[in-house]
Design a protein around this motif. Sequence first.
Motif, PDB file in Angstrom:
ATOM      1  N   LYS A  25       0.833  -1.215   0.000  1.00  0.00           N
ATOM      2  CA  LYS A  25       0.000   0.000   0.000  1.00  0.00           C
ATOM      3  C   LYS A  25       0.860   1.253   0.000  1.00  0.00           C
ATOM      4  N   ALA A  26       2.003   1.201   0.660  1.00  0.00           N
ATOM      5  CA  ALA A  26       2.912   2.355   0.672  1.00  0.00           C
ATOM      6  C   ALA A  26       3.473   2.609  -0.721  1.00  0.00           C
ATOM      7  N   VAL A  27       3.820   1.552  -1.438  1.00  0.00           N
ATOM      8  CA  VAL A  27       4.324   1.705  -2.808  1.00  0.00           C
ATOM      9  C   VAL A  27       3.242   2.319  -3.687  1.00  0.00           C
ATOM     10  N   ALA A  28       2.044   1.745  -3.626  1.00  0.00           N
ATOM     11  CA  ALA A  28       0.939   2.255  -4.442  1.00  0.00           C
ATOM     12  C   ALA A  28       0.587   3.693  -4.065  1.00  0.00           C
ATOM     13  N   GLY A  29       0.545   3.990  -2.779  1.00  0.00           N
ATOM     14  CA  GLY A  29       0.215   5.333  -2.329  1.00  0.00           C
ATOM     15  C   GLY A  29       1.266   6.355  -2.722  1.00  0.00           C
ATOM     16  N   THR A  30       2.526   5.962  -2.652  1.00  0.00           N
ATOM     17  CA  THR A  30       3.614   6.855  -3.057  1.00  0.00           C
ATOM     18  C   THR A  30       3.525   7.144  -4.546  1.00  0.00           C
ATOM     19  N   ALA A  31       3.299   6.111  -5.332  1.00  0.00           N
ATOM     20  CA  ALA A  31       3.165   6.294  -6.780  1.00  0.00           C
ATOM     21  C   ALA A  31       1.981   7.203  -7.100  1.00  0.00           C
ATOM     22  N   THR A  32       0.870   6.990  -6.433  1.00  0.00           N
ATOM     23  CA  THR A  32      -0.318   7.816  -6.661  1.00  0.00           C
ATOM     24  C   THR A  32      -0.044   9.269  -6.295  1.00  0.00           C
ATOM     25  N   HIS A  33       0.589   9.490  -5.168  1.00  0.00           N
ATOM     26  CA  HIS A  33       0.887  10.850  -4.742  1.00  0.00           C
ATOM     27  C   HIS A  33       1.789  11.560  -5.750  1.00  0.00           C
ATOM     28  N   ILE A  34       2.843  10.890  -6.175  1.00  0.00           N
ATOM     29  CA  ILE A  34       3.764  11.499  -7.134  1.00  0.00           C
ATOM     30  C   ILE A  34       3.041  11.793  -8.448  1.00  0.00           C
ATOM     31  N   ARG A  35       2.235  10.852  -8.918  1.00  0.00           N
ATOM     32  CA  ARG A  35       1.507  11.049 -10.177  1.00  0.00           C
ATOM     33  C   ARG A  35       0.526  12.217 -10.084  1.00  0.00           C
ATOM     34  N   MET A  36      -0.147  12.349  -8.958  1.00  0.00           N
ATOM     35  CA  MET A  36      -1.184  13.367  -8.836  1.00  0.00           C
ATOM     36  C   MET A  36      -0.656  14.752  -8.478  1.00  0.00           C
ATOM     37  N   PHE A  37       0.413  14.829  -7.702  1.00  0.00           N
ATOM     38  CA  PHE A  37       0.807  16.116  -7.134  1.00  0.00           C
ATOM     39  C   PHE A  37       2.151  16.658  -7.623  1.00  0.00           C
ATOM     40  N   TRP A  38       2.942  15.854  -8.269  1.00  0.00           N
ATOM     41  CA  TRP A  38       4.213  16.362  -8.787  1.00  0.00           C
ATOM     42  C   TRP A  38       4.010  16.822 -10.222  1.00  0.00           C
ATOM     43  N   ALA A  64       7.894   2.590  -6.223  1.00  0.00           N
ATOM     44  CA  ALA A  64       6.796   3.469  -6.644  1.00  0.00           C
ATOM     45  C   ALA A  64       7.153   4.182  -7.941  1.00  0.00           C
ATOM     46  N   ILE A  65       8.355   4.702  -8.014  1.00  0.00           N
ATOM     47  CA  ILE A  65       8.775   5.434  -9.214  1.00  0.00           C
ATOM     48  C   ILE A  65       8.878   4.494 -10.409  1.00  0.00           C
ATOM     49  N   GLU A  66       9.320   3.274 -10.169  1.00  0.00           N
ATOM     50  CA  GLU A  66       9.402   2.291 -11.259  1.00  0.00           C
ATOM     51  C   GLU A  66       8.026   1.987 -11.848  1.00  0.00           C
ATOM     52  N   GLN A  67       6.974   2.131 -11.056  1.00  0.00           N
ATOM     53  CA  GLN A  67       5.608   1.859 -11.533  1.00  0.00           C
ATOM     54  C   GLN A  67       5.039   2.992 -12.379  1.00  0.00           C
ATOM     55  N   LEU A  68       5.599   4.175 -12.245  1.00  0.00           N
ATOM     56  CA  LEU A  68       5.056   5.337 -12.953  1.00  0.00           C
ATOM     57  C   LEU A  68       5.508   5.355 -14.407  1.00  0.00           C
TER      58      LEU A  68
END
Length: 74
Positions: A25-38, A64-68
Motif C-alpha cells: 500500500k505504501a508503494v501504491a500510495g507513493t506512486a499515486t501521490h507522485i503522479r497526482m501532485f508532482w 513506486a517510481i518504477e511503476q510510474l
Amino acid sequence: MKPAEKLVMMANQIARNLAVQGEEKAVAGTATHIRMFWDPRMRAGIHAHLAAGGEGLNPTARRAIEQLPPVSYP
C-alpha cells in the motif's frame, strides 16, 4: 541541495509517511501521490535520477517510481 537530492528527499518522505500501511500500500500510495501532485518536470527529474542509479531512494520510493510511466519534459 541539488534538484535531484530534493526530489529524492521528497519521495522518501512520502514513502516513509505511508509505511504504516504496509509495503504494498505504501508503494501504491507513493506512486499515486507522485503522479497526482508532482508536476511533469519533477516526475521527469526523479525518473532521470532513477535511470542514473537512483542513489538515495529508499526501496519503497524506488518501487513506486518504477511503476510510474516515464515523463518527457524538455
